[in-house]
Design a protein around this motif. Structure first.
Motif, mmCIF file in Angstrom:
data_model
loop_
_atom_site.group_PDB
_atom_site.id
_atom_site.type_symbol
_atom_site.label_atom_id
_atom_site.label_comp_id
_atom_site.label_asym_id
_atom_site.label_seq_id
_atom_site.Cartn_x
_atom_site.Cartn_y
_atom_site.Cartn_z
ATOM 1 N N ALA A 190 11.537 -23.555 13.541
ATOM 2 C CA ALA A 190 12.278 -22.304 13.735
ATOM 3 C C ALA A 190 13.574 -22.313 12.928
ATOM 4 C CB ALA A 190 12.565 -22.089 15.213
ATOM 5 N N ASN A 191 14.260 -23.450 12.902
ATOM 6 C CA ASN A 191 15.488 -23.553 12.115
ATOM 7 C C ASN A 191 15.201 -23.359 10.630
ATOM 8 O OD1 ASN A 191 16.974 -24.047 14.419
ATOM 9 N ND2 ASN A 191 16.956 -26.265 14.186
ATOM 10 N N SER A 192 14.110 -23.955 10.151
ATOM 11 C CA SER A 192 13.744 -23.800 8.741
ATOM 12 C C SER A 192 13.468 -22.332 8.410
ATOM 13 C CB SER A 192 12.512 -24.648 8.404
ATOM 14 O OG SER A 192 12.773 -26.030 8.565
ATOM 15 N N LEU A 193 12.892 -21.616 9.372
ATOM 16 C CA LEU A 193 12.570 -20.200 9.189
ATOM 17 C C LEU A 193 13.773 -19.289 9.438
ATOM 18 C CD1 LEU A 193 9.141 -20.179 11.057
ATOM 19 C CD2 LEU A 193 9.447 -19.674 8.626
ATOM 20 N N LYS A 194 14.875 -19.894 9.897
ATOM 21 C CA LYS A 194 16.078 -19.132 10.265
ATOM 22 C C LYS A 194 15.798 -18.155 11.408
ATOM 23 C CE LYS A 194 17.997 -19.472 5.569
ATOM 24 N NZ LYS A 194 16.875 -20.286 5.044
ATOM 25 N N ALA A 195 14.872 -18.532 12.279
ATOM 26 C CA ALA A 195 14.524 -17.689 13.430
ATOM 27 C C ALA A 195 15.642 -17.717 14.468
ATOM 28 C CB ALA A 195 13.215 -18.165 14.049
ATOM 29 N N SER A 196 15.938 -16.569 15.025
ATOM 30 C CA SER A 196 17.017 -16.457 16.014
ATOM 31 C C SER A 196 16.572 -16.898 17.402
ATOM 32 C CB SER A 196 17.521 -15.007 16.078
ATOM 33 O OG SER A 196 17.983 -14.576 14.824
ATOM 34 N N HIS A 197 15.265 -16.833 17.668
ATOM 35 C CA HIS A 197 14.764 -17.131 19.000
ATOM 36 C C HIS A 197 13.505 -17.982 18.919
ATOM 37 C CE1 HIS A 197 17.475 -13.975 20.499
ATOM 38 N NE2 HIS A 197 16.992 -13.204 19.543
ATOM 39 N N VAL A 198 13.310 -18.837 19.943
ATOM 40 C CA VAL A 198 12.096 -19.632 20.100
ATOM 41 C C VAL A 198 11.585 -19.412 21.513
ATOM 42 C CG1 VAL A 198 11.064 -21.943 20.098
ATOM 43 C CG2 VAL A 198 12.898 -21.395 18.482
ATOM 44 N N LEU A 199 10.295 -19.059 21.636
ATOM 45 C CA LEU A 199 9.677 -18.875 22.940
ATOM 46 C C LEU A 199 8.376 -19.664 22.995
ATOM 47 C CD1 LEU A 199 10.123 -15.020 23.480
ATOM 48 C CD2 LEU A 199 11.397 -16.858 24.609
ATOM 49 N N GLY A 200 8.148 -20.344 24.089
ATOM 50 C CA GLY A 200 6.882 -21.024 24.320
ATOM 51 C C GLY A 200 6.236 -20.498 25.580
ATOM 52 N N THR A 201 4.996 -20.843 25.768
ATOM 53 C CA THR A 201 4.329 -20.575 27.036
ATOM 54 C C THR A 201 3.477 -21.776 27.394
ATOM 55 O OG1 THR A 201 3.233 -18.825 28.307
ATOM 56 C CG2 THR A 201 2.203 -19.459 26.213
ATOM 57 N N VAL A 202 2.924 -21.780 28.593
ATOM 58 C CA VAL A 202 2.264 -22.970 29.123
ATOM 59 C C VAL A 202 0.779 -22.956 28.781
ATOM 60 C CG1 VAL A 202 1.799 -24.328 31.190
ATOM 61 C CG2 VAL A 202 3.911 -22.998 31.027
ATOM 62 N N GLY A 203 0.302 -24.061 28.202
ATOM 63 C CA GLY A 203 -1.117 -24.263 27.989
ATOM 64 C C GLY A 203 -1.669 -25.221 29.034
#
Length: 408
Positions: free
Chosen positions: A81-94
């Protein structure tokens, strides 16, 4: 990547299965671009100057909820995400992220996830607490007029199913209580604001995907009711999920407001769950068109940029025919026979056209799903006798022409 003002970009990873015997990733493996898919992806991002506004992981970060693997995956996801300069990271449960068989903890199947840093599934403690308590959480990107719904389809893994012959961890679930609470929240939000872009993501597929060889019982129980809910007047939804290790994009059945469903392939597992569709390791960036009603005359529209992890640990653009190819579109729901007929009527016999020219004349083709494009091409060939040549490198059509009839 340019034109940032026109699209909202979401990077997608799913089903990493770090440390599984059939995964390309081992926890804490060296930063070697020839071995580590994370490292080679970061190199691709830097080389191609890729960017995204948001990164979503659709679950199964680890194998059997091994704590060290979860920590490593979540850390690397944030580095991507940092490499992509993304402002937000979201995960969900598998299903592989919760210790439903109590291999490492005697009583709490979710303790490893709740111990992650940064907080899982993202944003902050309030968001996380709502996700764990209510089995869903909603956030909005106010400047972009976007709402994002995160559902825990593994909420009951670790509990005993009422069906003694069926383990709860063998399938997903959304309960009627969760559906009722979710509808109440969506109804209230719809009364105060109409969001232009609506994203829902979770791990399990909402409908069974049965093959000729195998019946499918691993989908989200009551997923059909979730689709009915998201087909109501609470916005036009794009659903993103993982679990099956098979990429595709389809319209849900239902009324004219039904969601579009995007199934993400596995990022790094070599295991094929769907016998009829061989596993491809893929990474995606979805480009959602802003103000699509005004700019492309569609209520929702987007493109999917897809890269395959190939021999030598190299990420290459997916070709047309690889499940979700690089440049796959969605949003245009026109019938393929209608599209083929309009193209035939417009083009001039005896003139050769680059496919890009055809898309220029019919811009909604850019936002037409790959399977529909295939049928358009088949119809142009079989019913209207156009010759279509494909680009050997991308697999996409490159040239279309029809010779004038010979003089008799």
């Amino acid at each position: 990547m340019g034109m940032r003002e026109d699209v909202y970009r979401i990077a997608i990873l799913s089903d990493l299965h770090v440390n599984a015997s059939d995964s390309r990733i081992r926890k804490n493996m060296p930063e070697d671009k020839y071995e580590n898919p994370f490292t080679s992806l970061k190199e691709l991002i830097n080389k191609e100057q890729l960017d995204a506004d948001l990164l979503i992981c659709c679950g199964d970060m680890a194998d059997r909820a091994e704590p060290g693997s979860l920590e490593y995956a979540w850390k690397e996801i944030h580095l991507i995400a940092n490499s992509l300069k993304a402002s937000h990271v979201l995960g969900t449960v598998g299903n592989h992220d919760v210790d439903s068989r109590f291999a490492t903890n005697e009583y709490d199947p979710k303790v490893a996830l709740q111990s992650l840093s940064p907080v899982f599934p993202g944003i902050d403690d309030n968001y996380s607490n709502h996700f764990w308590a209510k089995h869903f959480a909603i956030t909005e990107i106010e400047d972009e007029n976007i709402q994002i719904l995160n559902i825990n389809s593994c909420a009951y893994h670790g509990y005993q199913s009422c069906d003694k012959d069926k383990n709860e961890y063998e399938h997903g679930r959304i309960s009627q209580q969760t559906l009722n609470q979710l509808e109440s929240v969506l109804e209230k939000r719809a009364q105060t604001k109409k969001y232009e872009i609506n994203i829902a993501f979770f791990h399990h597929h909402p409908n069974p995907r049965t093959t000729r060889q195998d019946l499918d019982y691993s989908h989200m129980d009551a997923g059909d009711r979730l689709l009915q809910l998201l087909s109501k007047d609470y916005g036009r939804w794009l659903i993103i999920h993982g679990h099956k290790h098979a990429s595709n994009i389809v319209m849900a059945s239902g009324n004219a407001n039904q969601p579009i469903i995007f199934s993400a392939g596995s990022f790094s597992s070599t295991r094929s769950i769907d016998i009829e569709q061989p596993n491809l390791n893929q990474f995606y960036i979805i480009e959602l068109v802003k103000n699509s009603k005004r700019t492309v005359s569609l209520p929702r529209a987007g493109s999917i940029l897809t890269w395959n992890l190939n021999t030598g640990n190299v990420w290459n653009k997916a070709i047309f025919g690889d499940g979700i190819p690089y440049g796959a579109g969605f949003g245009n729901t026109a019938d393929y026979e209608v599209l083929a007929g309009e193209i035939d009527e417009f083009l001039t016999v005896g003139v050769s056209y680059d496919w890009e020219e055809v898309v220029h004349y019919f811009p909604k083709l850019k936002y037409t799903m790959p399977e529909t494009i295939k049928k358009v091409l088949e119809t142009l060939r079989s019913e209207y006798y156009w010759t279509v040549r494909n680009d050997p490198d991308t697999g996409w059509p490159s040239l279309i022409f029809k010779k004038e009839p010979a003089n008799v």
